[in-house]
Scaffold this active site. Structure first.
Site, mmCIF file in Angstrom:
data_model
loop_
_atom_site.group_PDB
_atom_site.id
_atom_site.type_symbol
_atom_site.label_atom_id
_atom_site.label_comp_id
_atom_site.label_asym_id
_atom_site.label_seq_id
_atom_site.Cartn_x
_atom_site.Cartn_y
_atom_site.Cartn_z
ATOM 1 N N TYR A 159 -25.727 29.600 13.711
ATOM 2 C CA TYR A 159 -24.722 29.693 14.775
ATOM 3 C C TYR A 159 -24.985 30.911 15.670
ATOM 4 O O TYR A 159 -25.050 30.792 16.902
ATOM 5 C CB TYR A 159 -23.325 29.766 14.159
ATOM 6 C CG TYR A 159 -22.202 29.762 15.178
ATOM 7 C CD1 TYR A 159 -21.795 28.577 15.783
ATOM 8 C CD2 TYR A 159 -21.551 30.940 15.534
ATOM 9 C CE1 TYR A 159 -20.766 28.572 16.725
ATOM 10 C CE2 TYR A 159 -20.526 30.936 16.470
ATOM 11 C CZ TYR A 159 -20.133 29.758 17.059
ATOM 12 O OH TYR A 159 -19.121 29.755 17.996
HETATM 13 N N1 LIG Z 1 -13.041 28.630 17.638
HETATM 14 C C1 LIG Z 1 -13.635 29.829 17.626
HETATM 15 O O1 LIG Z 1 -13.277 30.731 16.838
HETATM 16 C C2 LIG Z 1 -14.772 30.112 18.580
HETATM 17 C C3 LIG Z 1 -15.221 31.430 18.696
HETATM 18 C C4 LIG Z 1 -16.273 31.708 19.568
HETATM 19 C C5 LIG Z 1 -16.848 30.692 20.304
HETATM 20 N N2 LIG Z 1 -16.386 29.415 20.164
HETATM 21 C C6 LIG Z 1 -17.058 28.357 20.924
HETATM 22 O O2 LIG Z 1 -16.104 27.693 21.735
HETATM 23 C C7 LIG Z 1 -16.502 26.337 21.913
HETATM 24 C C8 LIG Z 1 -15.330 25.421 21.597
HETATM 25 O O3 LIG Z 1 -14.876 25.716 20.309
HETATM 26 P P1 LIG Z 1 -13.497 25.150 19.740
HETATM 27 O O4 LIG Z 1 -13.033 26.125 18.742
HETATM 28 O O5 LIG Z 1 -12.615 24.740 20.843
HETATM 29 O O6 LIG Z 1 -14.059 23.874 18.952
HETATM 30 P P2 LIG Z 1 -13.376 22.507 18.502
HETATM 31 O O7 LIG Z 1 -14.076 22.110 17.262
HETATM 32 O O8 LIG Z 1 -11.879 22.604 18.501
HETATM 33 O O9 LIG Z 1 -13.784 21.521 19.681
HETATM 34 C C9 LIG Z 1 -15.120 21.180 19.918
HETATM 35 C C10 LIG Z 1 -15.167 19.820 20.580
HETATM 36 O O10 LIG Z 1 -16.555 19.561 20.847
HETATM 37 C C11 LIG Z 1 -16.817 18.222 20.523
HETATM 38 N N3 LIG Z 1 -18.226 18.076 20.203
HETATM 39 C C12 LIG Z 1 -18.875 18.533 19.106
HETATM 40 N N4 LIG Z 1 -20.156 18.167 19.151
HETATM 41 C C13 LIG Z 1 -20.333 17.477 20.304
HETATM 42 C C14 LIG Z 1 -21.437 16.826 20.898
HETATM 43 N N5 LIG Z 1 -22.625 16.796 20.296
HETATM 44 N N6 LIG Z 1 -21.261 16.212 22.091
HETATM 45 C C15 LIG Z 1 -20.045 16.216 22.691
HETATM 46 N N7 LIG Z 1 -18.960 16.802 22.172
HETATM 47 C C16 LIG Z 1 -19.101 17.423 20.981
HETATM 48 C C17 LIG Z 1 -15.930 17.913 19.324
HETATM 49 O O11 LIG Z 1 -15.716 16.511 19.186
HETATM 50 C C18 LIG Z 1 -14.665 18.683 19.680
HETATM 51 O O12 LIG Z 1 -13.744 17.857 20.390
HETATM 52 C C19 LIG Z 1 -17.713 26.127 21.015
HETATM 53 O O13 LIG Z 1 -18.879 26.227 21.788
HETATM 54 C C20 LIG Z 1 -17.617 27.271 20.034
HETATM 55 O O14 LIG Z 1 -18.889 27.617 19.517
HETATM 56 C C21 LIG Z 1 -15.360 29.095 19.325
#
Ligand SMILES: NC(=O)c1ccc[n+]([C@@H]2O[C@H](COP(=O)([O-])OP(=O)(O)OC[C@H]3O[C@@H](n4cnc5c(N)ncnc54)[C@H](O)[C@@H]3O)[C@@H](O)[C@H]2O)c1
Length: 273
Positions: A159
């Protein structure tokens, strides 16, 4: 030769495409973009059920949304889906996944999938939508990276590395665009943990300094950054010192990171079940 993007892009009247828009901050950014008057919010996700639900929420509130069931890791699928959508004003590369295991506990497939979705997909979506942005000399490409793209965190070898790559991708792209004198700009977003469920089980040692962020608030901050022309957004504020701590010798750097408990954050990680 180079022009800084200081003007920002108003979301009112803009066409905004968000990947991973069915859940978490993708969903929140979609709802907020519609609230701010986007002419259309295009919701890409793997899950039609979740994306359709977000579309329904936007329509109920009087906005315009459409859904694409697109796996961003599918290079040909992305190129094909983009054809009928072009052009967009804002592309938010948000879809992301996490493994949450030690290097030797993760499977080969976990590692490949993480890079496919978090890193390589940036190339496929951006290469699909950038030409039309360049032709119109208008657009913002947003990369949702992570604070784990500033510090390599234990249990995140795939990651963290995928998010470091997201920084490199975005910075190189920014410099290519600047060299062309383009008005198309980039925004890199690097948040600490957010309460979406993706990182369920993580803990934070200093909740006041490094709080688990609220998905609603985070979404608003990203859209504010797009509208104000910011090119980098790191949340919370304390995480902004991390790049500077790299000037320290490695042992001292590790001590700073350990002091903040960063490498213990994943000890009780379960992820979304
Ligand atoms: N949640 C955290 O703590 C956090 C922290 C830092 C960065 N992020 C980043 O923020 C972004 C969103 O995170 P989140 O927490 O909202 O995640 P989440 O899991 O709530 O939502 C992610 C969405 O992406 C979709 N998805 C996954 N793989 C996919 C693919 N191959 N094609 C199309 N859609 C796909 C999933 O179906 C889901 O609806 C990510 O890039 C994550 O790495 C999250």
């Amino acid at each position: 030769m180079s022009r800084k993007n200081t003007r920002g892009l108003a979301l009112r009247g803009a066409r905004v495409l968000i990947t991973g828009a069915g859940s978490g901050i993708g969903r929140q950014m979609a709802l907020e973009a519609a609230r701010r008057g986007a002419s259309e919010v295009i919701l890409w996700d793997l899950s039609s059920e979740r994306a359709e639900a977000v579309k329904g929420e936007i329509q109920t509130a009087g906005g315009v949304a459409s859904v694409g069931i697109v796996n961003v890791a599918d290079r040909a699928g992305v190129a094909e889906a983009a054809k009928s959508i072009l052009p967009v004003d804002v592309l938010i590369n948000n879809a992301g996944i996490v493994t949450g295991a030690d290097l030797l506990e993760a499977t080969d497939e976990d590692i490949i999938r993480t890079f496919d979705v978090n890193t390589l997909a940036l190339y496929w979506t951006t290469r699909a939508f950038l030409p039309a942005m360049r032709d119109r000399d208008r657009g913002v490409i947003v990369t949702v990276a992570s604070a784990a793209g500033l510090v390599g965190v234990a249990k995140q070898t795939d990651y963290s590395a995928s998010k470091f790559a997201a920084f490199g991708f975005t910075e190189s792209l920014r410099n290519e665009l600047r060299a062309r004198g383009s008005n198309v700009s980039t925004l890199i977003f690097a948040p600490y943990y957010i309460n979406t469920g993706m990182f369920d089980g993580v803990t934070t040692k200093f909740p006041r300094l490094l709080p688990l962020l609220d998905e609603n608030d985070v979404a608003r901050r990203v859209l504010d950054a797009i509208e104000s022309g910011s090119q980098q957004l790191i949340l919370p504020r304390l995480a902004r010192i991390m790049p500077a701590t790299r000037l320290l010798p490695v042992r001292a750097f590790d001590r700073v990171v350990d002091f903040f408990g960063i490498n213990q954050t994943m000890d009780h990680f379960t992820g979304r079940r």
